[in-house]
Structure formats: structure tokens, C-alpha cells
Design a protein around this motif. Structure first.
Motif, PDB file in Angstrom:
ATOM      1  N   CYS A   1      -4.178   5.642   1.546  1.00  0.00           N
ATOM      2  CA  CYS A   1      -3.496   5.247   1.335  1.00  0.00           C
ATOM      3  C   CYS A   1      -3.662   5.521  -0.581  1.00  0.00           C
ATOM      4  O   CYS A   1      -4.861   7.053  -0.595  1.00  0.00           O
ATOM      5  CB  CYS A   1      -3.805   3.687   0.538  1.00  0.00           C
ATOM      6  SG  CYS A   1      -5.152   3.058  -0.006  1.00  0.00           S
ATOM      7  N   SER A   2      -2.901   5.628  -1.456  1.00  0.00           N
ATOM      8  CA  SER A   2      -2.245   6.406  -2.690  1.00  0.00           C
ATOM      9  C   SER A   2      -4.270   6.749  -3.522  1.00  0.00           C
ATOM     10  O   SER A   2      -4.957   6.279  -4.928  1.00  0.00           O
ATOM     11  CB  SER A   2      -2.180   6.384  -3.735  1.00  0.00           C
ATOM     12  OG  SER A   2      -1.843   4.922  -3.667  1.00  0.00           O
TER      13      SER A   2
ATOM     14  N   SER B   1      -8.400  -1.570   7.889  1.00  0.00           N
ATOM     15  CA  SER B   1      -9.011  -0.535   6.942  1.00  0.00           C
ATOM     16  C   SER B   1     -10.388  -0.530   7.632  1.00  0.00           C
ATOM     17  O   SER B   1     -10.911  -1.006   8.202  1.00  0.00           O
ATOM     18  CB  SER B   1      -8.631  -1.461   5.326  1.00  0.00           C
ATOM     19  OG  SER B   1     -10.025  -0.653   4.559  1.00  0.00           O
TER      20      SER B   1
ATOM     21  N   VAL C   1       0.591  -1.662  -0.085  1.00  0.00           N
ATOM     22  CA  VAL C   1      -0.568  -0.167  -0.527  1.00  0.00           C
ATOM     23  C   VAL C   1       0.805   1.338   0.063  1.00  0.00           C
ATOM     24  O   VAL C   1       1.908   1.426   0.353  1.00  0.00           O
ATOM     25  CB  VAL C   1      -1.051   0.096   1.136  1.00  0.00           C
ATOM     26  CG1 VAL C   1      -1.173   1.235   1.249  1.00  0.00           C
ATOM     27  CG2 VAL C   1      -1.625  -1.067   0.918  1.00  0.00           C
ATOM     28  N   LYS C   2       0.403   1.787  -0.927  1.00  0.00           N
ATOM     29  CA  LYS C   2       1.513   3.636  -0.818  1.00  0.00           C
ATOM     30  C   LYS C   2       0.523   4.575  -0.184  1.00  0.00           C
ATOM     31  O   LYS C   2      -0.926   4.994  -0.603  1.00  0.00           O
ATOM     32  CB  LYS C   2       1.738   4.157  -2.527  1.00  0.00           C
ATOM     33  CG  LYS C   2       2.701   5.280  -2.510  1.00  0.00           C
ATOM     34  CD  LYS C   2       2.093   5.271  -3.430  1.00  0.00           C
ATOM     35  CE  LYS C   2       3.556   7.436  -3.538  1.00  0.00           C
ATOM     36  NZ  LYS C   2       2.715   7.553  -4.870  1.00  0.00           N
ATOM     37  N   ILE C   3       1.354   4.828   1.119  1.00  0.00           N
ATOM     38  CA  ILE C   3       0.575   5.703   2.468  1.00  0.00           C
ATOM     39  C   ILE C   3       1.319   6.968   1.323  1.00  0.00           C
ATOM     40  O   ILE C   3       2.055   7.537   0.950  1.00  0.00           O
ATOM     41  CB  ILE C   3       1.279   5.310   3.512  1.00  0.00           C
ATOM     42  CG1 ILE C   3       1.449   4.286   3.747  1.00  0.00           C
ATOM     43  CG2 ILE C   3       0.850   6.651   4.047  1.00  0.00           C
ATOM     44  CD1 ILE C   3       0.251   3.877   3.939  1.00  0.00           C
TER      45      ILE C   3
END
Length: 154
Positions: A19-20, A60, A3-5
Motif C-alpha cells: 500500500c502507499s 497485513s 488502503v491505496k494499493i
């Protein structure tokens, strides 16, 4: 691929990240519902002593709600004339699983989040708040805690 924060925010005993893809993750204390998981996690340790099932990893959160009155107004209906005391009846948003957030900000024991803009010119990004509702800080016209991200009405 992980996951890209893209954003992080911290309160007194809570942390939230986006996240993105616009998904929200929270961790920390659940005492006032600020994790947004629908509960406080309150349980009895011994007679007269409470504790809270806190979250020790980012999870999430994808449940979003609104008051029944706001749902009526949104659909062009008339709200009930009886306001009644206490908390409003809360219902899930029909598009809750498709909501993507643009930004999140933690207060001491509450969180605010703004929905990402849409390509539709008719869609206005919504604002959600949850956690400790003291002093009306959540913007829901009552002093009550919210345990799930709740849309702030018009």
C-alpha cells in the motif's frame, strides 16, 4: 478511506501487495512460509495426509527478523566462530513495526522485498526474503525455508 494499493506481485500460489504507506499484505498458499506469517499452516487431514491452512484474503504482515549473527555484525560485534549446521538463530528486528517497504516481488514460492529509502543519510534500505529456500534462492547462505521476512545479511 481504504488502503491505496501501489504495487502487486504474484507467484505460483501466492500474491503480495504494497500500500502507499509501505505496508505489506499477502494471501495464498502458506506451504513454504511464503505468506510471511511465521508458519506453514501445516496440519494433518488424515493419517499420512497433510494439508495447509491457506489464507483466502490479504492480511497485513509486519514481522521482520534477522539472524543473530547479522545482529552482532550490525552492532560492531564479532560473529561466533562456530557456524553449526542447519538454520541460524533468528531474532526480531527492533524496528520491525516501523519498517516501510518500497517494492515487493514474488517468485514461484518465495518473496523478496526492499525497504523504502529514509531521510537519514546513514540509513541503507534493507532487503528481506522469505518462503521456499531451495537452491539458496533466499540469499541466507543456507538451503532452508524462511517463514517470516528475514533481512538478507551483508
Amino acid at each position: 478511506a481504504g488502503v491505496k494499493i501501489v504495487q502487486a506481485s504474484c507467484g505460483e500460489n501466492i500474491s503480495a501487495i504494497l500500500c502507499s504507506k509501505g505496508h505489506l499484505y499477502t494471501t495464498g498458499s502458506s506451504e513454504w512460509g511464503q505468506l510471511g506469517n511465521g508458519e506453514t499452516g501445516e496440519y494433518i487431514v488424515t493419517a499420512g495426509r497433510l494439508s495447509y491452512a491457506n489464507c483466502s484474503k490479504f492480511l497485513s504482515r509486519s514481522n521482520f527478523v534477522q539472524s543473530e549473527q547479522d545482529a552482532l555484525l550490525e552492532k560492531g560485534g564479532m560473529p561466533s566462530s562456530s557456524t553449526g549446521a542447519g538454520k541460524a538463530k533468528i531474532i526480531p528486528l527492533e524496528d520491525a513495526r516501523r519498517i516501510r517497504l518500497a517494492t515487493v516481488s514474488c517468485g514461484k514460492n518465495h518473496i523478496l522485498a526492499v525497504e523504502a529509502a529514509s531521510t537519514s543519510s546513514e540509513h541503507v534500505p534493507r532487503v528481506f526474503s522469505w518462503g521456499c529456500g531451495d537452491y539458496g534462492r533466499l540469499g541466507h547462505t543456507v538451503q532452508a525455508d524462511e517463514y517470516t521476512p528475514r533481512m538478507i545479511g551483508a
